[in-house]
Motif scaffolding. Sequence first.
Motif, short mmCIF file in Angstrom:
data_model
loop_
_atom_site.label_atom_id
_atom_site.label_comp_id
_atom_site.label_asym_id
_atom_site.label_seq_id
_atom_site.Cartn_x
_atom_site.Cartn_y
_atom_site.Cartn_z
N CYS A 265 0.86 -1.18 0.00
CA CYS A 265 0.00 0.00 0.00
C CYS A 265 0.89 1.23 0.00
O CYS A 265 2.10 1.15 0.26
N ASN A 266 0.29 2.38 -0.31
CA ASN A 266 1.05 3.62 -0.39
C ASN A 266 1.27 4.22 0.99
O ASN A 266 0.54 3.91 1.95
N GLY A 267 2.25 5.13 1.08
CA GLY A 267 2.49 5.83 2.32
C GLY A 267 3.43 7.00 2.12
O GLY A 267 4.37 6.91 1.32
N TYR A 268 3.17 8.12 2.80
CA TYR A 268 4.04 9.29 2.76
C TYR A 268 4.34 9.76 1.33
O TYR A 268 5.48 10.06 0.98
N ASP A 269 3.31 9.81 0.50
CA ASP A 269 3.44 10.28 -0.88
C ASP A 269 4.32 9.37 -1.73
O ASP A 269 4.75 9.77 -2.81
N TYR A 270 4.62 8.18 -1.23
CA TYR A 270 5.47 7.28 -2.00
C TYR A 270 4.69 6.04 -2.38
O TYR A 270 4.00 5.46 -1.56
N LYS A 271 4.84 5.65 -3.63
CA LYS A 271 4.11 4.51 -4.17
C LYS A 271 4.57 3.22 -3.50
O LYS A 271 5.76 2.91 -3.46
N ASN A 272 3.62 2.46 -2.92
CA ASN A 272 3.88 1.12 -2.40
C ASN A 272 4.99 1.09 -1.35
O ASN A 272 5.87 0.21 -1.36
N LEU A 273 4.94 2.04 -0.42
CA LEU A 273 5.99 2.11 0.60
C LEU A 273 5.95 0.93 1.55
O LEU A 273 6.98 0.39 1.94
N TYR A 274 4.75 0.52 1.96
CA TYR A 274 4.60 -0.59 2.89
C TYR A 274 4.21 -1.85 2.12
O TYR A 274 3.45 -1.78 1.15
N GLY A 275 4.70 -2.99 2.56
CA GLY A 275 4.29 -4.20 1.86
C GLY A 275 4.98 -5.44 2.38
O GLY A 275 5.75 -5.41 3.35
N SER A 276 4.71 -6.53 1.73
CA SER A 276 5.33 -7.82 2.06
C SER A 276 5.34 -8.67 0.80
O SER A 276 4.93 -8.23 -0.27
N TYR A 277 5.80 -9.91 0.93
CA TYR A 277 5.92 -10.82 -0.20
C TYR A 277 4.98 -12.00 0.02
O TYR A 277 5.18 -12.80 0.93
N HIS A 278 3.94 -12.05 -0.78
CA HIS A 278 2.87 -13.01 -0.50
C HIS A 278 2.07 -13.26 -1.78
O HIS A 278 1.04 -12.62 -2.01
N PRO A 279 2.51 -14.18 -2.63
CA PRO A 279 1.81 -14.41 -3.90
C PRO A 279 0.49 -15.13 -3.70
O PRO A 279 0.32 -15.89 -2.74
N PRO A 280 -0.46 -14.94 -4.61
CA PRO A 280 -1.70 -15.71 -4.55
C PRO A 280 -1.43 -17.18 -4.85
O PRO A 280 -0.46 -17.51 -5.53
N VAL A 281 -2.28 -18.06 -4.35
CA VAL A 281 -2.12 -19.48 -4.63
C VAL A 281 -2.72 -19.85 -5.98
O VAL A 281 -2.42 -20.90 -6.55
N LEU A 282 -3.59 -18.98 -6.49
CA LEU A 282 -4.17 -19.16 -7.82
C LEU A 282 -4.48 -17.79 -8.39
O LEU A 282 -5.10 -16.96 -7.73
N THR A 283 -4.00 -17.54 -9.61
CA THR A 283 -4.30 -16.29 -10.31
C THR A 283 -5.05 -16.64 -11.59
O THR A 283 -4.61 -17.48 -12.37
#
Length: 703
Positions: A405-423
Amino acid sequence: MAAFAVSYAVSPGASQALRGAPTLAKASAPKETPTLSGTGSAVVGAGVLGALALSAKRSRTSKSLRARGGDVVETLPTTEINYYKLDSINTTQILASMRCALKAMRASFHGEKPAEEKMKDALCNEDVRFALVSLSRLPVFSHDFGLAFKDDLDLLHTLKQLKYFWNLPQSQLAILMANLARRLDPQASADFSAFTEHLCQSASHLRAVKEVSKELPEEVHAEYMKNAAYLEDADAHAVYPTSIYRQCDALTLATQDASTIEAVMSTTITTTIKIARKVLDPSNHLLFDVYKPLGRCVAVVDDKVDEHYGDEIDNYFASHNIEFTKLVFSGNEVDKGIEDVERILVAMKKYSVGRHEPLLVIGGGVIADIAGFATSLYSRNTPYVMLCTSIVSGIDAGPSPRVCCNGYDYKNLYGSYHPPVLTITDRGFWKTLHPGWLRHGVAEIIKMAVMKDLSLFELLEKHGVRAVQTKFGTEGDSVDDAEFQDVCDLIVGKAMEGYVRSEYGNLWETHQCRPHAYGHTWCPGYELPAGMLHGQAVGTCMGFGAYLSCVEGWVSEQEMHRVLKVISDCELSLYHPVMDDDAMIWKTQLAIVEKRGGNLCAPIPKPLGYSGYLNDLSEEQLIQRMHEYKDLVSKYPRGGRGVEEHCIDVGLEDPQAKKLQKRAEAEAGQAAVLAGKLELLEQLRHEGLLNAEQFDLKHQQLA
């Protein structure tokens, strides 16, 4: 899972079958060391090594002396701990046992018994039991297992889930066996489909196989229980999985006195990606196969998707008698903050989503990012299925392991690594996209074409304009053009394949040679302040990267202009006035260097269709090159500008204005609270509960 202690020799006569618990004698089981089909080399599993040399899962090295500088230091014995013991892979034996199981299970379908009783009869059969128990002891997530079945990916997907049969609902076991029949015994497919349909209609179809086993004859139940007991130690994933999509392994080494411990840990995640058509048609079982055995589906749905497709979504689950809970959230860029992630977390808790139960996420890139991020945080790891309804989610954000998600005017500042099990990507959803939303998503296809796939780039040169104009074959005469339909699927598939090929070998961004970050080096700092659509901002960054590559001599001037032309022809931006702010551009580069572990490592083509990385670019060079680039692209149509560049141009809120509005609302709220506190102080002084000195002190603290 990987076997660490691979130095132990195994004699050719060593038994490979079902160690440590019920001995299921099978005349067809080979006695020689199994070989991996198609390689001719022996594949020795960790389970064999564990049985022969690591039965206690610990070994100690002998005491020795080693020199350190001028001193002689005694080396203490080391304890080695290996966690799992898995059997070897024999493709021929696996396929033979599965075919025997299918034949035996099909025989149990005869007669007028209820489907639940037929399932019990199948589970009692020795061939069925042997096949399931054998598979439960195999490293189905390993490279070797994947390569053994690389020529039939649907079969591979089925086998990976069948490993967990003991913990699955019996309807899921039936679905998997029906899928297996389609791959290995097509003539029996109709019988398995009919049986599965009847079983899924029963009141007990959600009962786990381990619960059904309790009602089998005592001696049969005992054999299954022996295997379960064995797996508790040999591979707990197979008997008590948190989810069936993730495993872990480790090698731990410790000195005898445990004063020093070294460990190498790994996590293995499985995922499936499907490019499909008519996903919401009840005859399509992609979602049915996941959620029918769970008995319900909890879904996070983009508000715009619900407006257009809400009834179809509801009808899909209703037609299959699957309890459906729909949670509708905004999919706009302005609603991509940490507070929006928290709202999804609260909703997941309200409906008690389990860690074995994939949340269904339906929407575009924003919903993919924030809902995926929420599932990574919820109970530390909860699986999710991504049904992509936009071009951005369909070929980029949907299958991505990076959720944020975004934060402090910066694109995608917060996040983690978690792929979907099915796309699941279905172009059919794109017909209702605003042209600007679809156009900006094409940037994510262009980046993969430029960096990984020249043939994809050539497809865009030839068909890109028509694809944009027809919303990838979902409008006009293109709907009935079968050849163009296949071209559109090919473009999407190639973009997806290039993306995951780049992303999935570096799941946690442990290094920064990331081709899919092309176009994402300088624009993250100015996209939100400029109020630009993501793909439009990426277009400017890709164009600048192509120019830098030409300056470096990595692409020719002709190749550079080919890249710029494709971007421009697809009506994406090559330039935006926000890029005139030299200080902002340099600040963005400093931020990206911080994010990339101290390196710029800017992906740019080297040459067209291949990846290179620019790591040295001073402030003076950056400003000079940016000014040169502006002069170059000003000669392109629209002066290098895109069509409908900004969020407000396509009916979306301006993220910068929304941020200022939220800030003003927060400040107004804080002012109201302060005024209330001051009023309370006055009242306390008036009532004599505070003297003048106390009042002044409290007043100063609040001020």
